[in-house]
Design an enzyme around this catalytic site. Structure first.
Site, PDB file in Angstrom:
ATOM      1  N   ASP A 157       0.868  -1.163   0.000  1.00  0.00           N
ATOM      2  CA  ASP A 157       0.000   0.000   0.000  1.00  0.00           C
ATOM      3  C   ASP A 157       0.918   1.229   0.000  1.00  0.00           C
ATOM      4  O   ASP A 157       2.119   1.119   0.297  1.00  0.00           O
ATOM      5  CB  ASP A 157      -0.876  -0.036   1.263  1.00  0.00           C
ATOM      6  CG  ASP A 157      -1.743   1.190   1.378  1.00  0.00           C
ATOM      7  OD1 ASP A 157      -2.357   1.578   0.359  1.00  0.00           O
ATOM      8  OD2 ASP A 157      -1.793   1.791   2.471  1.00  0.00           O
ATOM      9  N   LEU A 158       0.388   2.378  -0.335  1.00  0.00           N
ATOM     10  CA  LEU A 158       1.216   3.589  -0.412  1.00  0.00           C
ATOM     11  C   LEU A 158       0.911   4.567   0.734  1.00  0.00           C
ATOM     12  O   LEU A 158       1.747   4.796   1.618  1.00  0.00           O
ATOM     13  CB  LEU A 158       0.978   4.265  -1.773  1.00  0.00           C
ATOM     14  CG  LEU A 158       1.575   5.654  -1.980  1.00  0.00           C
ATOM     15  CD1 LEU A 158       3.093   5.622  -1.889  1.00  0.00           C
ATOM     16  CD2 LEU A 158       1.157   6.197  -3.346  1.00  0.00           C
ATOM     17  N   ASP A 159      -0.306   5.126   0.706  1.00  0.00           N
ATOM     18  CA  ASP A 159      -0.674   6.153   1.683  1.00  0.00           C
ATOM     19  C   ASP A 159      -0.696   5.553   3.096  1.00  0.00           C
ATOM     20  O   ASP A 159      -1.461   4.635   3.362  1.00  0.00           O
ATOM     21  CB  ASP A 159      -2.056   6.734   1.351  1.00  0.00           C
ATOM     22  CG  ASP A 159      -2.078   7.409  -0.018  1.00  0.00           C
ATOM     23  OD1 ASP A 159      -1.190   8.224  -0.280  1.00  0.00           O
ATOM     24  OD2 ASP A 159      -2.988   7.104  -0.816  1.00  0.00           O
TER      25      ASP A 159
ATOM     26  N   LYS B 225     -10.449  -1.911  -2.848  1.00  0.00           N
ATOM     27  CA  LYS B 225     -10.362  -2.474  -1.495  1.00  0.00           C
ATOM     28  C   LYS B 225     -11.666  -2.157  -0.770  1.00  0.00           C
ATOM     29  O   LYS B 225     -12.209  -1.075  -0.978  1.00  0.00           O
ATOM     30  CB  LYS B 225      -9.176  -1.842  -0.735  1.00  0.00           C
ATOM     31  CG  LYS B 225      -7.831  -2.067  -1.414  1.00  0.00           C
ATOM     32  CD  LYS B 225      -6.720  -1.257  -0.732  1.00  0.00           C
ATOM     33  CE  LYS B 225      -5.436  -1.288  -1.549  1.00  0.00           C
ATOM     34  NZ  LYS B 225      -4.327  -0.510  -0.957  1.00  0.00           N
TER      35      LYS B 225
ATOM     36  N   SER C  70      -1.702   0.210  -4.503  1.00  0.00           N
ATOM     37  CA  SER C  70      -2.415   1.326  -3.886  1.00  0.00           C
ATOM     38  C   SER C  70      -3.728   1.602  -4.605  1.00  0.00           C
ATOM     39  O   SER C  70      -3.820   1.428  -5.822  1.00  0.00           O
ATOM     40  CB  SER C  70      -1.541   2.582  -3.937  1.00  0.00           C
ATOM     41  OG  SER C  70      -2.289   3.712  -3.540  1.00  0.00           O
ATOM     42  N   ALA C  71      -4.709   2.064  -3.837  1.00  0.00           N
ATOM     43  CA  ALA C  71      -5.983   2.487  -4.429  1.00  0.00           C
ATOM     44  C   ALA C  71      -5.851   3.853  -5.092  1.00  0.00           C
ATOM     45  O   ALA C  71      -6.753   4.309  -5.790  1.00  0.00           O
ATOM     46  CB  ALA C  71      -7.050   2.560  -3.344  1.00  0.00           C
TER      47      ALA C  71
ATOM     48  N   GLU D 253      -0.026  -3.037   4.734  1.00  0.00           N
ATOM     49  CA  GLU D 253      -1.182  -2.129   4.784  1.00  0.00           C
ATOM     50  C   GLU D 253      -1.311  -1.392   6.106  1.00  0.00           C
ATOM     51  O   GLU D 253      -0.893  -1.904   7.147  1.00  0.00           O
ATOM     52  CB  GLU D 253      -2.471  -2.951   4.611  1.00  0.00           C
ATOM     53  CG  GLU D 253      -3.002  -3.007   3.194  1.00  0.00           C
ATOM     54  CD  GLU D 253      -3.615  -1.692   2.708  1.00  0.00           C
ATOM     55  OE1 GLU D 253      -3.795  -0.766   3.536  1.00  0.00           O
ATOM     56  OE2 GLU D 253      -3.907  -1.579   1.519  1.00  0.00           O
ATOM     57  N   ASP D 254      -1.939  -0.226   6.068  1.00  0.00           N
ATOM     58  CA  ASP D 254      -2.269   0.494   7.300  1.00  0.00           C
ATOM     59  C   ASP D 254      -3.789   0.624   7.477  1.00  0.00           C
ATOM     60  O   ASP D 254      -4.235   1.174   8.484  1.00  0.00           O
ATOM     61  CB  ASP D 254      -1.667   1.906   7.288  1.00  0.00           C
ATOM     62  CG  ASP D 254      -2.352   2.810   6.282  1.00  0.00           C
ATOM     63  OD1 ASP D 254      -2.647   2.333   5.160  1.00  0.00           O
ATOM     64  OD2 ASP D 254      -2.621   3.978   6.600  1.00  0.00           O
TER      65      ASP D 254
ATOM     66  N   LYS E 248      -9.858   5.462   4.729  1.00  0.00           N
ATOM     67  CA  LYS E 248      -8.509   4.958   4.441  1.00  0.00           C
ATOM     68  C   LYS E 248      -8.557   3.701   3.586  1.00  0.00           C
ATOM     69  O   LYS E 248      -9.309   2.775   3.895  1.00  0.00           O
ATOM     70  CB  LYS E 248      -7.777   4.619   5.746  1.00  0.00           C
ATOM     71  CG  LYS E 248      -6.946   5.767   6.280  1.00  0.00           C
ATOM     72  CD  LYS E 248      -6.043   5.286   7.399  1.00  0.00           C
ATOM     73  CE  LYS E 248      -5.418   6.465   8.107  1.00  0.00           C
ATOM     74  NZ  LYS E 248      -4.702   6.049   9.316  1.00  0.00           N
TER      75      LYS E 248
ATOM     76  N   THR F  58       0.941  10.283   3.575  1.00  0.00           N
ATOM     77  CA  THR F  58       0.057  11.105   2.767  1.00  0.00           C
ATOM     78  C   THR F  58      -1.407  10.968   3.192  1.00  0.00           C
ATOM     79  O   THR F  58      -2.244  11.770   2.760  1.00  0.00           O
ATOM     80  CB  THR F  58       0.212  10.706   1.288  1.00  0.00           C
ATOM     81  OG1 THR F  58       0.371   9.287   1.241  1.00  0.00           O
ATOM     82  CG2 THR F  58       1.440  11.346   0.673  1.00  0.00           C
TER      83      THR F  58
END
Ligand code: BG6
Ligand code: MG
Length: 220
Positions: A8-10, A145, A114-115, A169-170, A45, A16
């Site tokens: 995942d990114l953010d 997701k 990432s979404a 993931e967060d 999120k 971010t």
């Protein structure tokens, strides 16, 4: 043996996620003269821009037509991109640079799952584009997701089976998506929300590849 890491990114690679929610808050203050509570952030999120807006409109008890919906989503994104102006490699979350280096040292391939439609732009700003072997395009998957599609696509882009990969993931929706894909879920951040993850670290700084590899082998 772990062959791939699907990121995942953010909130995992860079923080971010705070900018996402800030942009939503500003939008809601301007158009609906309302304030969003802190606990709504978790529900936005990991989910797509449109799904985030649906969560917010639902909270506000508002319905809008399709044209307004698109305009609101576009305006949020413009504001979000403005907030990313100063994003630089120093914004990579603690531990992530070392974690990526450790994965590479073990010949584990990296893909972004990432979404965010802004994923490639953010990786560029963080000088991380070259670190990733593939970037799954969220615009090309059927369901966002918590559906597993983006993690399946990311594994496919690496020519791997999700079962041979970990996902990091967060977000609640993100961990659900990893589990549904068959990859091994590694969560970072707020423990109480992320108990469905196979392995959990309190923050990115604590990510430990040896610990993940051990847990992965036990689970497989
Ligand atoms: C996810 C964020 O990574 O990307 C969500 O956690 C966001 O909050 C989603 O809605 C979509 O991002 P973007 O950049 O395409 O609006
Ligand atoms: Mg996230």
């Amino acid at each position: 043996m772990i062959k791939g890491a699907l990121f995942d990114l953010d909130g995992v690679i860079a923080d971010t996620s705070v900018y996402h929610f800030q942009a939503w808050r500003d939008l809601v203050a301007k158009h609906f003269n309302a304030t969003l509570p802190d606990d709504l952030e978790a529900k936005t999120k990991g989910v797509s821009r449109g799904d985030s807006l649906r969560v917010i409109l639902d909270y506000l008890g508002e319905t809008v037509d399709q044209v307004t919906f698109e305009a609101l989503a576009d305006e949020k994104n413009t504001a979000y991109i403005k907030l990313l102006d100063d994003l630089r490699p120093a914004n990579i979350l603690p531990g992530i640079t070392d974690f990526i280096a450790n994965l590479k040292a073990q010949n584990i391939k990296l893909a972004l799952a990432s979404a965010s439609l802004n994923g490639p732009y953010i990786l560029e700003k963080l000088a991380l584009s070259d670190a990733f072997d593939a970037v799954a395009n969220p615009a090309e998957v059927t369901s966002g997701k918590p559906a597993p599609d983006i993690f399946i696509a990311a594994a496919q882009a690496l020519n791997l089976e999700p079962q041979d990969c970990i996902g990091v993931e967060d977000a609640i929706a993100g961990v659900t998506a990893i589990n549904a894909s068959g990859a091994f879920s590694v969560a970072v951040g707020d423990a109480s929300d992320l108990s469905h993850a196979k392995l959990h670290f309190p923050s990115t700084a604590e990510l430990n590849l040896a610990t993940i590899q051990k847990a992965f082998e036990v689970a497989r």
